[in-house]
Design an enzyme around this catalytic site. Structure first.
Site, PDB file in Angstrom:
ATOM      1  N   GLN A 257       1.047  -1.080  -0.071  1.00  0.00           N
ATOM      2  CA  GLN A 257      -0.083  -0.094   0.362  1.00  0.00           C
ATOM      3  C   GLN A 257       0.301   0.982   0.352  1.00  0.00           C
ATOM      4  O   GLN A 257       2.023   1.610   0.910  1.00  0.00           O
ATOM      5  CB  GLN A 257      -0.903  -0.320   1.190  1.00  0.00           C
ATOM      6  CG  GLN A 257      -1.680  -1.134   1.147  1.00  0.00           C
ATOM      7  CD  GLN A 257      -2.934  -0.693   0.349  1.00  0.00           C
ATOM      8  OE1 GLN A 257      -3.208   0.377   0.166  1.00  0.00           O
ATOM      9  NE2 GLN A 257      -3.492  -2.159   0.255  1.00  0.00           N
ATOM     10  N   SER A 259       1.517   5.279   0.765  1.00  0.00           N
ATOM     11  CA  SER A 259       0.720   6.023   1.560  1.00  0.00           C
ATOM     12  C   SER A 259      -0.491   7.137   1.599  1.00  0.00           C
ATOM     13  O   SER A 259      -1.612   7.700   2.133  1.00  0.00           O
ATOM     14  CB  SER A 259       1.926   6.905   2.221  1.00  0.00           C
ATOM     15  OG  SER A 259       2.800   6.051   3.096  1.00  0.00           O
ATOM     16  N   HIS A 262      -2.908   8.875  -4.596  1.00  0.00           N
ATOM     17  CA  HIS A 262      -3.258   9.748  -6.481  1.00  0.00           C
ATOM     18  C   HIS A 262      -2.160   8.762  -6.401  1.00  0.00           C
ATOM     19  O   HIS A 262      -0.538   8.707  -5.652  1.00  0.00           O
ATOM     20  CB  HIS A 262      -3.242  10.643  -5.937  1.00  0.00           C
ATOM     21  CG  HIS A 262      -3.234  11.417  -7.669  1.00  0.00           C
ATOM     22  ND1 HIS A 262      -3.353  12.328  -7.932  1.00  0.00           N
ATOM     23  CD2 HIS A 262      -1.938  11.568  -8.198  1.00  0.00           C
ATOM     24  CE1 HIS A 262      -3.304  13.051  -9.058  1.00  0.00           C
ATOM     25  NE2 HIS A 262      -2.285  12.271  -9.329  1.00  0.00           N
ATOM     26  N   HIS A 264       1.000   7.729  -8.128  1.00  0.00           N
ATOM     27  CA  HIS A 264       2.707   7.829  -8.303  1.00  0.00           C
ATOM     28  C   HIS A 264       3.812   7.727  -8.476  1.00  0.00           C
ATOM     29  O   HIS A 264       3.488   6.425  -8.334  1.00  0.00           O
ATOM     30  CB  HIS A 264       3.273   9.339  -7.082  1.00  0.00           C
ATOM     31  CG  HIS A 264       3.177   8.638  -5.950  1.00  0.00           C
ATOM     32  ND1 HIS A 264       2.218   8.147  -5.499  1.00  0.00           N
ATOM     33  CD2 HIS A 264       3.746   8.068  -5.127  1.00  0.00           C
ATOM     34  CE1 HIS A 264       2.062   7.642  -3.729  1.00  0.00           C
ATOM     35  NE2 HIS A 264       3.040   7.624  -3.804  1.00  0.00           N
TER      36      HIS A 264
HETATM   37  P1  M7G Z   1       3.923   6.622  -0.926  1.00  0.00           P
HETATM   38  O1  M7G Z   1       4.245   5.370  -1.207  1.00  0.00           O
HETATM   39  O2  M7G Z   1       2.256   7.159  -1.072  1.00  0.00           O
HETATM   40  O3  M7G Z   1       4.277   6.731   0.157  1.00  0.00           O
HETATM   41  O4  M7G Z   1       4.539   7.594  -1.981  1.00  0.00           O
HETATM   42  P2  M7G Z   1       5.558   6.280   1.856  1.00  0.00           P
HETATM   43  O5  M7G Z   1       6.869   6.176   0.465  1.00  0.00           O
HETATM   44  O6  M7G Z   1       5.846   7.889   1.841  1.00  0.00           O
HETATM   45  O7  M7G Z   1       5.238   5.167   2.530  1.00  0.00           O
HETATM   46  C1  M7G Z   1       4.601   8.939  -1.312  1.00  0.00           C
HETATM   47  C2  M7G Z   1       6.034  10.201  -1.448  1.00  0.00           C
HETATM   48  O8  M7G Z   1       5.780  11.393  -1.850  1.00  0.00           O
HETATM   49  C3  M7G Z   1       7.126   9.518  -0.892  1.00  0.00           C
HETATM   50  O9  M7G Z   1       7.769   9.384  -1.173  1.00  0.00           O
HETATM   51  C4  M7G Z   1       6.973  11.115   0.461  1.00  0.00           C
HETATM   52  O10 M7G Z   1       7.847  10.972   1.214  1.00  0.00           O
HETATM   53  C5  M7G Z   1       7.066  11.763  -0.334  1.00  0.00           C
HETATM   54  N1  M7G Z   1       5.967  13.160   0.113  1.00  0.00           N
HETATM   55  C6  M7G Z   1       5.117  12.987   0.086  1.00  0.00           C
HETATM   56  N2  M7G Z   1       4.704  14.343   1.091  1.00  0.00           N
HETATM   57  C7  M7G Z   1       3.790  14.875   1.824  1.00  0.00           C
HETATM   58  C8  M7G Z   1       4.761  15.625  -0.381  1.00  0.00           C
HETATM   59  C9  M7G Z   1       5.588  16.988  -0.586  1.00  0.00           C
HETATM   60  O11 M7G Z   1       4.360  18.106  -0.291  1.00  0.00           O
HETATM   61  N3  M7G Z   1       5.753  17.119  -1.266  1.00  0.00           N
HETATM   62  C10 M7G Z   1       6.888  16.334  -2.179  1.00  0.00           C
HETATM   63  N4  M7G Z   1       8.025  16.746  -2.992  1.00  0.00           N
HETATM   64  N5  M7G Z   1       7.524  14.969  -2.008  1.00  0.00           N
HETATM   65  C11 M7G Z   1       6.492  14.373  -0.675  1.00  0.00           C
END
Ligand code: M7G
Length: 330
Positions: A257, A259, A262, A264
């Site tokens: 899963q 976090s 959407h 990415h």
């Molecule tokens: P994920 O797999 O949904 O979550 O990836 P996780 O890896 O944190 O468990 C989301 C990715 O987006 C992660 O690598 C986060 O570090 C990155 N990320 C999250 N936020 C809130 C931000 C943000 O505000 N800006 C940027 N540039 N990256 C973010």
């Protein structure tokens, strides 16, 4: 408010997690009565290998407008990096000691600090030390338990994604943006990256389309789109970083899963192993394998597949029913 101001007001409550291997520490606290999480991570040494190094006349290299410490072996000076040694002990030809790092906020910062404020219970549970379990999510479990959870997570929690896609947030750091509606995406430095050290390069590609929450929503109609994304990432990133990283030095993957629901794609330097469970089997699925699997999964794609992954006991999905499902499996 600025991160400096907020951190100065941080009132410590407890340690959420500490990892001596990847040298990270997460703290729970509060700032002006609201919960906050601070995570600190010791940065990698900003060293460019002799093979990648610029002609030795250049000592500083400009990377995205910032100066970047380079070292041209064999002139690398350890005394510029480590100062004030204190002996621990020595024996025969072996010596061990402690030292201080020479640090510089622009070119050689010692630590990367992230703040989540105000932090939700979901954030706190994610960072907190917890027990993990391997689960197998069948299509039926997905529809009954996971899908409703995902829908409940698509509101405020992905505001940061909308800010990037539609409001120009972080636009000064965007590596590449493709606005074509069907294939559009924004590629930018992940918040996990210090933005300086190529060894720990970490980017995230966020797609513009909003109809894909996760891996689960992918099917064979998405193959040409994913294939074009894959190619672009593997060509545009080395170009952007002036070939200081090669196409086959990128680990490109999605989380399941994730976090944030959407769609990415994560892009990290393959050298970067200090990512905790972020690149572990049971969490990361290589983009190339996703595309390959889509060729065999049939018209419904991942909707038809039982997907195995690792989940923490703090995750809402564990409590929402995955726990009971696991107990039925054996
Ligand atoms: P994920 O797999 O949904 O979550 O990836 P996780 O890896 O944190 O468990 C989301 C990715 O987006 C992660 O690598 C986060 O570090 C990155 N990320 C999250 N936020 C809130 C931000 C943000 O505000 N800006 C940027 N540039 N990256 C973010």
């Amino acid at each position: 408010s600025s991160i400096t101001y907020l951190v100065s007001r941080f009132a410590f409550v407890r340690v959420l997690a500490s990892d001596p291997q990847i040298k990270t520490l997460s703290l729970l606290g509060s700032i002006d009565g609201q919960q906050a999480i601070i995570s600190v991570e010791k940065t990698a040494f900003p060293v460019i290998q002799a093979t990648d190094a610029e002609p030795s006349s250049k000592k500083q290299k400009l990377v995205d407008g910032k100066s970047f410490l380079t070292c041209q072996s064999p002139t690398f000076d350890i005394n510029e990096l480590v100062t004030s040694l204190k002996v621990i002990n020595h024996n025969d030809i072996y010596h061990w000691s402690l030292g201080l790092l020479e640090q510089n906020l622009e070119t050689n910062p010692a630590v990367k600090l992230n703040l989540v404020y105000p932090a939700t219970t979901t954030h706190i549970k994610k960072y907190d030390t917890q027990k993990y379990h391997f689960v197998q999510e069948t299509p039926e479990v997905y529809t009954r338990i996971v899908k409703p959870y995902i829908e409940s997570m698509q509101g405020d929690r992905i505001q940061w994604v909308r800010n990037i896609l539609y409001c120009g947030k972080e636009k000064e750091n965007v590596v590449f943006r493709e606005d074509n509606s069907e294939y559009g995406y924004v590629l930018l430095p992940d918040m996990k990256w210090d933005g300086i050290n190529i060894d720990s390069l970490y980017l995230v590609a966020i797609v513009l389309r909003t109809d894909i929450a996760s891996l689960r929503d992918l099917n064979e109609t998405h193959i040409p789109w994913l294939e074009s994304l894959r190619k672009e990432l593997r060509t545009k990133i080395p170009q952007h970083y002036e070939n200081r990283i090669a196409s086959d030095e990128l680990r490109i993957f999605v989380h399941y899963q994730p976090s944030y629901y959407h769609f990415h794609i994560h892009v990290a330097n393959i050298k970067h192993s200090g990512l905790g469970d972020g690149i572990a089997a049971g969490k990361a699925v290589l983009l190339e394998d996703v595309i390959e699997q889509l060729k065999y999964l049939g018209p419904d794609g991942f909707a038809n597949k039982t997907i195995g992954y690792v989940i923490g006991e703090n995750h809402d999905l564990w409590r929402a029913g995955l726990k009971e499902e696991q107990e039925k499996l054996l």
